[in-house]
Design an enzyme around this catalytic site. Structure first.
Site, PDB file in Angstrom:
ATOM      1  N   LYS A  11      38.213  35.180  46.160  1.00 47.16           N
ATOM      2  CA  LYS A  11      37.512  34.637  47.331  1.00 47.16           C
ATOM      3  C   LYS A  11      38.382  33.636  48.108  1.00 47.16           C
ATOM      4  O   LYS A  11      39.398  33.150  47.586  1.00 47.16           O
ATOM      5  CB  LYS A  11      36.217  33.978  46.873  1.00 47.16           C
ATOM      6  N   TYR A  51      26.990  41.707  51.233  1.00 47.45           N
ATOM      7  CA  TYR A  51      25.953  40.792  50.740  1.00 47.45           C
ATOM      8  C   TYR A  51      24.550  41.162  51.229  1.00 47.45           C
ATOM      9  O   TYR A  51      23.662  40.289  51.280  1.00 47.45           O
ATOM     10  CB  TYR A  51      26.318  39.351  51.124  1.00 47.45           C
ATOM     11  N   ASN A 114      33.099  29.861  43.858  1.00 47.74           N
ATOM     12  CA  ASN A 114      33.300  30.285  42.464  1.00 47.74           C
ATOM     13  C   ASN A 114      34.456  31.270  42.294  1.00 47.74           C
ATOM     14  O   ASN A 114      34.512  32.033  41.340  1.00 47.74           O
ATOM     15  CB  ASN A 114      31.997  30.786  41.838  1.00 47.74           C
ATOM     16  N   HIS A 117      34.702  37.300  42.885  1.00 42.04           N
ATOM     17  CA  HIS A 117      33.496  38.142  42.837  1.00 42.04           C
ATOM     18  C   HIS A 117      33.814  39.393  42.030  1.00 42.04           C
ATOM     19  O   HIS A 117      34.923  39.917  42.113  1.00 42.04           O
ATOM     20  CB  HIS A 117      33.085  38.561  44.248  1.00 42.04           C
ATOM     21  N   GLU A 128      30.637  48.739  46.801  1.00 37.20           N
ATOM     22  CA  GLU A 128      31.475  47.638  47.282  1.00 37.20           C
ATOM     23  C   GLU A 128      32.918  48.088  47.510  1.00 37.20           C
ATOM     24  O   GLU A 128      33.544  47.702  48.491  1.00 37.20           O
ATOM     25  CB  GLU A 128      31.417  46.471  46.288  1.00 37.20           C
TER      26      GLU A 128
HETATM   27  P1  CMP Z   1      28.997  36.370  43.941  1.00 40.53           P
HETATM   28  O1  CMP Z   1      29.035  36.884  42.574  1.00 40.53           O
HETATM   29  O2  CMP Z   1      30.125  36.641  44.837  1.00 40.53           O
HETATM   30  O3  CMP Z   1      27.683  36.924  44.661  1.00 40.53           O
HETATM   31  C1  CMP Z   1      26.928  36.198  45.579  1.00 40.53           C
HETATM   32  C2  CMP Z   1      27.434  34.799  45.773  1.00 40.53           C
HETATM   33  O4  CMP Z   1      26.534  33.883  46.395  1.00 40.53           O
HETATM   34  C3  CMP Z   1      27.688  34.175  44.422  1.00 40.53           C
HETATM   35  O5  CMP Z   1      28.825  34.768  43.861  1.00 40.53           O
HETATM   36  C4  CMP Z   1      27.807  32.700  44.768  1.00 40.53           C
HETATM   37  O6  CMP Z   1      29.114  32.355  45.119  1.00 40.53           O
HETATM   38  C5  CMP Z   1      26.960  32.570  46.046  1.00 40.53           C
HETATM   39  N1  CMP Z   1      25.819  31.696  45.877  1.00 40.53           N
HETATM   40  C6  CMP Z   1      25.632  30.553  46.523  1.00 40.53           C
HETATM   41  N2  CMP Z   1      24.475  29.999  46.177  1.00 40.53           N
HETATM   42  C7  CMP Z   1      23.899  30.804  45.280  1.00 40.53           C
HETATM   43  C8  CMP Z   1      22.671  30.786  44.530  1.00 40.53           C
HETATM   44  N3  CMP Z   1      21.799  29.770  44.663  1.00 40.53           N
HETATM   45  N4  CMP Z   1      22.429  31.784  43.679  1.00 40.53           N
HETATM   46  C9  CMP Z   1      23.310  32.811  43.532  1.00 40.53           C
HETATM   47  N5  CMP Z   1      24.474  32.889  44.231  1.00 40.53           N
HETATM   48  C10 CMP Z   1      24.766  31.891  45.081  1.00 40.53           C
END
Ligand code: CMP
Length: 156
Positions: A11, A51, A114, A117, A128
């Site tokens: 990311k 998303y 984070n 992904h 995806e």
């Molecule tokens: P990812 O696995 O990329 O998929 C969706 C992303 O939304 C997740 O990682 C997080 O980085 C982001 N995100 C931000 N806030 C939330 C939340 N409250 N719950 C889940 N995902 C979140």
């Protein structure tokens, strides 16, 4: 042996923090095969498609803004039980809950940043990877990793 393919994206936060090499190394050292990889700027259309399941959630707009804010590195990763195993070495979505030694525990300070992904199912992986790759043309499959050569030797 259950060989799967999954979609992984390094990311924007990890690209900006200079963590691309360390993250790619984690996949390689674990024995996964990277069969496609490219750096790209995510378009609004790609972000909306990727998303789509999060539309309407409180964090959706921030998520789209974040994923389009700087480049990502998109990858297709292949290996034994790759969907679950890649998510295992990534750690929990919220870095506070991620296992010690996982990438998110080691590299991520907060859930919205984070670092990496990975798809949550084989179906999500197919969907995806098609957003970011021409899967008919861009997957490099005609080669063996050392891990595959080792496993070939064991099965003889
Ligand atoms: P990812 O696995 O990329 O998929 C969706 C992303 O939304 C997740 O990682 C997080 O980085 C982001 N995100 C931000 N806030 C939330 C939340 N409250 N719950 C889940 N995902 C979140």
């Amino acid at each position: 042996m259950n060989i799967e393919r999954t979609f992984v994206a390094i990311k924007p936060d990890a690209v900006q923090r200079g963590l691309m090499g360390k993250i790619i190394t984690r996949f390689e050292e674990k024995g996964f095969k990277i069969i496609a990889m490219k750096m790209l700027e995510v378009t609004q259309e790609q972000a909306a498609s990727h998303y789509a399941e999060h539309v309407g959630k409180p964090f959706y707009n921030g998520l789209v803004e974040f994923i389009t804010s700087a480049p990502i590195v998109a990858m297709v990763v292949e290996g034994i039980d790759a969907v679950a195993e890649v998510r295992h070495i990534l750690g929990a979505t919220n870095p506070s809950n991620a296992d010690v030694g996982s990438m998110r525990a080691d590299f991520s300070p907060i859930m919205s940043c984070n670092c990496v992904h990975a798809s949550d199912s084989v179906d999500s992986a197919k969907r995806e990877m098609a957003i970011y790759f021409d899967v008919e043309k861009e997957l490099c499959t005609n080669w063996k990793t050392m891990m595959e050569i080792v496993l070939d030797g064991l099965s003889k």
